[in-house]
Scaffold this motif. Sequence first.
Motif, PDB file in Angstrom:
ATOM      1  N   HIS A  16      30.191 -25.815 -49.589  1.00  0.00           N
ATOM      2  CA  HIS A  16      30.225 -26.862 -49.022  1.00  0.00           C
ATOM      3  C   HIS A  16      31.143 -26.078 -47.751  1.00  0.00           C
ATOM      4  CE1 HIS A  16      27.042 -29.212 -50.675  1.00  0.00           C
ATOM      5  NE2 HIS A  16      27.899 -28.335 -51.816  1.00  0.00           N
ATOM      6  N   ALA A  18      35.219 -27.630 -46.283  1.00  0.00           N
ATOM      7  CA  ALA A  18      35.777 -28.427 -45.704  1.00  0.00           C
ATOM      8  C   ALA A  18      37.090 -28.566 -45.439  1.00  0.00           C
ATOM      9  CB  ALA A  18      36.245 -29.163 -47.266  1.00  0.00           C
ATOM     10  N   TRP A  19      37.503 -29.771 -44.680  1.00  0.00           N
ATOM     11  CA  TRP A  19      38.794 -28.890 -43.996  1.00  0.00           C
ATOM     12  C   TRP A  19      39.933 -30.655 -44.562  1.00  0.00           C
ATOM     13  CZ3 TRP A  19      33.877 -29.062 -42.121  1.00  0.00           C
ATOM     14  CH2 TRP A  19      33.658 -27.954 -40.976  1.00  0.00           C
ATOM     15  N   THR A  78      34.097 -24.419 -50.724  1.00  0.00           N
ATOM     16  CA  THR A  78      34.088 -24.853 -51.751  1.00  0.00           C
ATOM     17  C   THR A  78      32.333 -25.237 -51.928  1.00  0.00           C
ATOM     18  OG1 THR A  78      34.945 -26.078 -53.073  1.00  0.00           O
ATOM     19  CG2 THR A  78      34.017 -27.346 -51.378  1.00  0.00           C
ATOM     20  N   SER A  81      31.994 -31.279 -55.424  1.00  0.00           N
ATOM     21  CA  SER A  81      31.144 -31.506 -54.147  1.00  0.00           C
ATOM     22  C   SER A  81      32.404 -32.729 -53.600  1.00  0.00           C
ATOM     23  CB  SER A  81      30.779 -32.987 -55.474  1.00  0.00           C
ATOM     24  OG  SER A  81      32.073 -33.612 -56.045  1.00  0.00           O
ATOM     25  N   PRO A  82      32.577 -33.094 -53.182  1.00  0.00           N
ATOM     26  CA  PRO A  82      33.700 -34.249 -52.688  1.00  0.00           C
ATOM     27  C   PRO A  82      34.582 -34.752 -53.415  1.00  0.00           C
ATOM     28  CG  PRO A  82      32.010 -34.349 -51.035  1.00  0.00           C
ATOM     29  CD  PRO A  82      31.290 -34.072 -52.044  1.00  0.00           C
ATOM     30  N   LEU A  85      36.740 -31.775 -54.790  1.00  0.00           N
ATOM     31  CA  LEU A  85      37.593 -31.491 -54.252  1.00  0.00           C
ATOM     32  C   LEU A  85      38.943 -32.897 -54.540  1.00  0.00           C
ATOM     33  CD1 LEU A  85      38.650 -29.343 -52.822  1.00  0.00           C
ATOM     34  CD2 LEU A  85      37.245 -30.665 -51.125  1.00  0.00           C
ATOM     35  N   ILE A 113      41.362 -35.192 -47.367  1.00  0.00           N
ATOM     36  CA  ILE A 113      39.890 -34.205 -46.687  1.00  0.00           C
ATOM     37  C   ILE A 113      39.594 -35.494 -45.676  1.00  0.00           C
ATOM     38  CG2 ILE A 113      37.983 -33.918 -47.568  1.00  0.00           C
ATOM     39  CD1 ILE A 113      38.014 -34.525 -50.428  1.00  0.00           C
ATOM     40  N   TYR A 116      33.815 -33.216 -44.455  1.00  0.00           N
ATOM     41  CA  TYR A 116      33.780 -32.262 -45.994  1.00  0.00           C
ATOM     42  C   TYR A 116      31.537 -31.724 -44.832  1.00  0.00           C
ATOM     43  CZ  TYR A 116      31.843 -30.701 -50.439  1.00  0.00           C
ATOM     44  OH  TYR A 116      30.382 -30.274 -51.172  1.00  0.00           O
ATOM     45  N   ASP A 117      31.349 -30.709 -44.316  1.00  0.00           N
ATOM     46  CA  ASP A 117      30.105 -31.051 -44.608  1.00  0.00           C
ATOM     47  C   ASP A 117      29.709 -31.453 -43.273  1.00  0.00           C
ATOM     48  OD1 ASP A 117      29.144 -27.827 -44.984  1.00  0.00           O
ATOM     49  OD2 ASP A 117      28.701 -29.114 -46.708  1.00  0.00           O
ATOM     50  N   LEU A 128      34.846 -40.755 -45.284  1.00  0.00           N
ATOM     51  CA  LEU A 128      34.386 -39.182 -44.492  1.00  0.00           C
ATOM     52  C   LEU A 128      33.644 -39.519 -43.600  1.00  0.00           C
ATOM     53  CD1 LEU A 128      33.298 -36.837 -47.991  1.00  0.00           C
ATOM     54  CD2 LEU A 128      35.719 -36.724 -46.155  1.00  0.00           C
TER      55      LEU A 128
END
Length: 174
Positions: A16, A18-19, A78, A81-82, A85, A113, A116-117, A128
């Motif tokens: 995935h 993520a930013w 990554t 998972s969220p 993370l 985060i 994420y995707d 998110l």
Amino acid sequence: MSAGLEPSSDVDTAVHVAWIALGSNLGQPADHVGQAFEALAAVSGLRLLGRSRLYRSTPVGGPPGQSDFCNAAAAVATTLSPFGLLTVLNAIEAGQGRVRIQRNGPRTLDLDIVAYDGMAFENERLTLPHPRAAERAFVLEPLADIAPALSLGDAGRVADLRAQVDATDLALWY
């Protein structure tokens, strides 16, 4: 925002993207952010894809008299998972002395985060995309360095959002 599926474990086999927004305004803020980039790069199941320049910003909210923040953004690939993370980010913060005493108070390190995707998700631990990212120049400007076309869900693309926010209190750190 619609509720997404809650991952049942902290790791899966898919990769995935993520930013992450990074910020610090205690001690040596640029050093804390630099150490956070290094810590991210060292995490198993995570690969640092890109990092923004460092920016100086005036604190938003919180107690008066805080020092300016050093802000940046990172893109990571990554298998976490969220929630996995998020756990890693909280551990990196704690490792640099982060203590959560006051909302929007000064901190050695803050890692959020942002996206994420393309997932849209909300619960008591994590929302998110980040619910306030689209309003904050100190998040959008660093993100624009590395992902101007990134969509923050219904809010829009980073580059478009960046053009709409007041960034007069933002400058390069150097």
